[in-house]
Design an enzyme around this catalytic site. Structure first.
Site, PDB file in Angstrom:
ATOM      1  N   ARG A  24       0.827  -1.211   0.000  1.00 35.48           N
ATOM      2  CA  ARG A  24       0.000   0.000   0.000  1.00 35.48           C
ATOM      3  C   ARG A  24       0.858   1.257   0.000  1.00 35.48           C
ATOM      4  NH1 ARG A  24      -0.739   4.653   2.941  1.00 35.48           N
ATOM      5  NH2 ARG A  24      -0.420   3.460   4.861  1.00 35.48           N
ATOM      6  N   ASP A  25       1.537   1.542   1.091  1.00 34.50           N
ATOM      7  CA  ASP A  25       2.327   2.765   1.190  1.00 34.50           C
ATOM      8  C   ASP A  25       3.556   2.707   0.289  1.00 34.50           C
ATOM      9  OD1 ASP A  25       2.968   5.280   2.122  1.00 34.50           O
ATOM     10  OD2 ASP A  25       3.943   4.568   3.930  1.00 34.50           O
ATOM     11  N   HIS A 216       6.187   4.753  12.412  1.00 34.48           N
ATOM     12  CA  HIS A 216       6.231   4.703  10.952  1.00 34.48           C
ATOM     13  C   HIS A 216       7.276   5.719  10.488  1.00 34.48           C
ATOM     14  CE1 HIS A 216       3.985   4.110   7.006  1.00 34.48           C
ATOM     15  NE2 HIS A 216       4.801   5.115   6.718  1.00 34.48           N
ATOM     16  N   HIS A 218      10.314   7.285   7.920  1.00 43.11           N
ATOM     17  CA  HIS A 218      10.836   7.425   6.565  1.00 43.11           C
ATOM     18  C   HIS A 218      12.318   7.753   6.669  1.00 43.11           C
ATOM     19  CE1 HIS A 218       7.081   7.865   3.878  1.00 43.11           C
ATOM     20  NE2 HIS A 218       6.706   7.322   5.014  1.00 43.11           N
ATOM     21  N   CYS A 249       4.898   9.709  -0.266  1.00 45.99           N
ATOM     22  CA  CYS A 249       3.553  10.230  -0.079  1.00 45.99           C
ATOM     23  C   CYS A 249       3.214  11.109  -1.271  1.00 45.99           C
ATOM     24  CB  CYS A 249       3.455  11.036   1.220  1.00 45.99           C
ATOM     25  SG  CYS A 249       1.842  11.818   1.443  1.00 45.99           S
ATOM     26  N   ASN A 258      10.125   4.599   2.767  1.00 40.93           N
ATOM     27  CA  ASN A 258       9.905   4.133   4.135  1.00 40.93           C
ATOM     28  C   ASN A 258      11.142   3.424   4.681  1.00 40.93           C
ATOM     29  OD1 ASN A 258       6.809   4.324   4.789  1.00 40.93           O
ATOM     30  ND2 ASN A 258       6.913   3.619   2.671  1.00 40.93           N
TER      31      ASN A 258
END
Length: 308
Positions: A24-25, A216, A218, A249, A258
Site C-alpha cells: 500500500r504505502d 512509521h 521514513h 507520499c 519508508n
C-alpha cells in the site's frame, strides 16, 4: 546467507511486530501502474516470508491515487487469504467497499497539521474527526478492528516543526474514536532519536501506553534505523516498514522511502529481538519487485545481500 552477529542489548523488548506496508504505502507513489497480478504476488510473497501483518491496499478514490485503483480486484485475487489483511479506508465509501468484501481490518489516516489535513483529506485539522467518526463507529459495530495513522508527527514541509503537544492531541483524538492502535508517522523523515523519545513520553503523559503505539519512519535523512532503535528503547514493539524501502507520499514531495523491512530485520536480528521474518525471503521478494519496477531497491541490506 550472511547474518549479523547477535549481541542483545539490555532493556529492549524481546519481540516486535513488523507491520508491512509495502503493497500500500510502498507502491502508492509509483508513477507506472504495477499490474494487479504482480501486486497479489507481492502480498503472497511477503506473507510467505513470515511477515505477520501485510497492509494490502487502500480504498481511496482512483483520482487521488491511481496506482491503487485496482483495490477491489486485488482483494478478489487474494481471496480468503486477503480477508484478514488490513486496508486503508479514507471515508465511509471506502469502508463500504471493505465491508462488501468481508474484510476484517481497516485503517484511517489522519493528520497532525492543518495544511496536510487540507491537502490529503480536503478537510481542516478539526474537521477530519467528523469525517472519521462514522467510519470508525460503523467499522466497530460490524466487528472490524480499526487502526489509525497520524501523519506529520515530526515535521511538516509547509508548517515546519510540529509541537509534541499538537501531535499528542491529534493522536489521542483518533484513539478516542475507537482505534485500537495509533501509528505515528515521520512522513518526511525529519525526526531524530531525541524527538522520538519526547513524542513517546508525551503520549505516555497523556495516558497512552507504548502498547497502543506504532512507529512509521521514513529514511529521507538517513535517520530511520536510529529512530527505530530509540523507539525500541522506549518500549515500542510495533514498527511499520516497507519491503525494499519502497514508498513515499503523493501529497508531500519531500517524503521519500519508508524504513526498509530488510534493514529493520537486520538490526533486530543483531539485537537478538524476535520478529519471525525470513530475511532471505524478503530480500528475494524485494529484488523481484525491483525488477517489476525497473530500478534497484533503496534498501542497503537488499543491495548488500542481493549482490553478495
Amino acid at each position: 546467507m550472511t547474518l549479523p552477529m547477535v549481541q542483545p542489548e539490555a532493556g529492549l523488548p524481546e519481540r516486535v511486530t513488523i507491520y508491512e506496508v509495502g503493497p500500500r504505502d510502498g507502491l502508492q507513489n509509483e508513477q507506472a501502474v504495477v499490474p494487479v497480478e504482480a501486486k497479489a504476488e507481492f502480498v503472497r510473497r511477503l506473507l510467505a516470508a513470515g511477515l505477520p501483518v501485510v497492509e494490502a491496499t487502500s480504498f481511496v478514490h482512483p483520482r487521488w491515487v491511481p496506482q491503487l485503483a485496482d483495490a477491489a480486484e486485488l482483494m478478489g485475487l487474494l481471496g480468503d487469504e486477503g480477508v484478514d489483511l488490513p486496508v486503508l479506508v479514507p471515508n465511509e465509501r471506502g469502508l463500504d467497499r471493505a465491508l462488501e468484501l468481508g474484510l476484517r481490518h481497516v485503517a484511517i489516516f489522519g493528520s497532525a497539521t492543518e495544511t496536510f489535513a487540507q491537502k490529503n483529506l480536503n478537510r481542516g485539522l478539526d474537521e477530519q474527526y467528523a469525517m472519521f467518526e462514522p467510519v470508525v463507529r460503523r467499522a466497530l459495530d460490524a466487528g472490524l478492528d480499526v487502526r489509525a495513522y497520524v501523519s506529520m508527527c515530526f515535521g511538516d514541509p509547509w508548517e515546519g516543526t510540529v509541537p509534541v503537544d499538537q501531535v499528542v492531541t491529534a493522536g489521542t483524538r483518533l484513539l478516542d474514536l475507537g482505534a485500537t492502535q495509533l501509528s505515528l508517522g515521520d512522513t518526511i523523515g525529519v525526526g531524530t532519536a531525541g524527538h522520538v523519545k519526547a513524542l513517546v513520553a508525551g503520549f505516555e503523559a497523556a495516558g497512552v501506553g507504548t502498547d497502543r503505539l506504532a512507529m512509521h519512519f521514513h529514511d529521507t535523512y538517513g535517520q530511520a534505523l536510529a529512530n527505530a532503535h530509540a523507539a525500541l528503547r522506549c518500549g515500542i514493539t510495533t514498527f511499520d516498514a516497507s519491503a525494499g524501502g519502497l514508498g513515499g507520499c503523493p501529497y508531500a514531495k519531500s517524503a521519500t522511502g519508508n524504513l526498509a523491512t530488510e534493514d529493520l530485520v537486520w538490526m533486530l536480528t543483531g539485537l537478538g529481538i524476535e520478529h519471525g521474518v525470513d530475511l532471505g525471503a524478503v530480500v528475494e521478494t524485494s529484488t523481484w519487485m525491483a525488477g517489476v519496477l525497473g530500478r534497484p531497491s533503496p534498501s542497503a541490506v537488499v543491495r548488500a545481500l542481493a549482490g553478495a
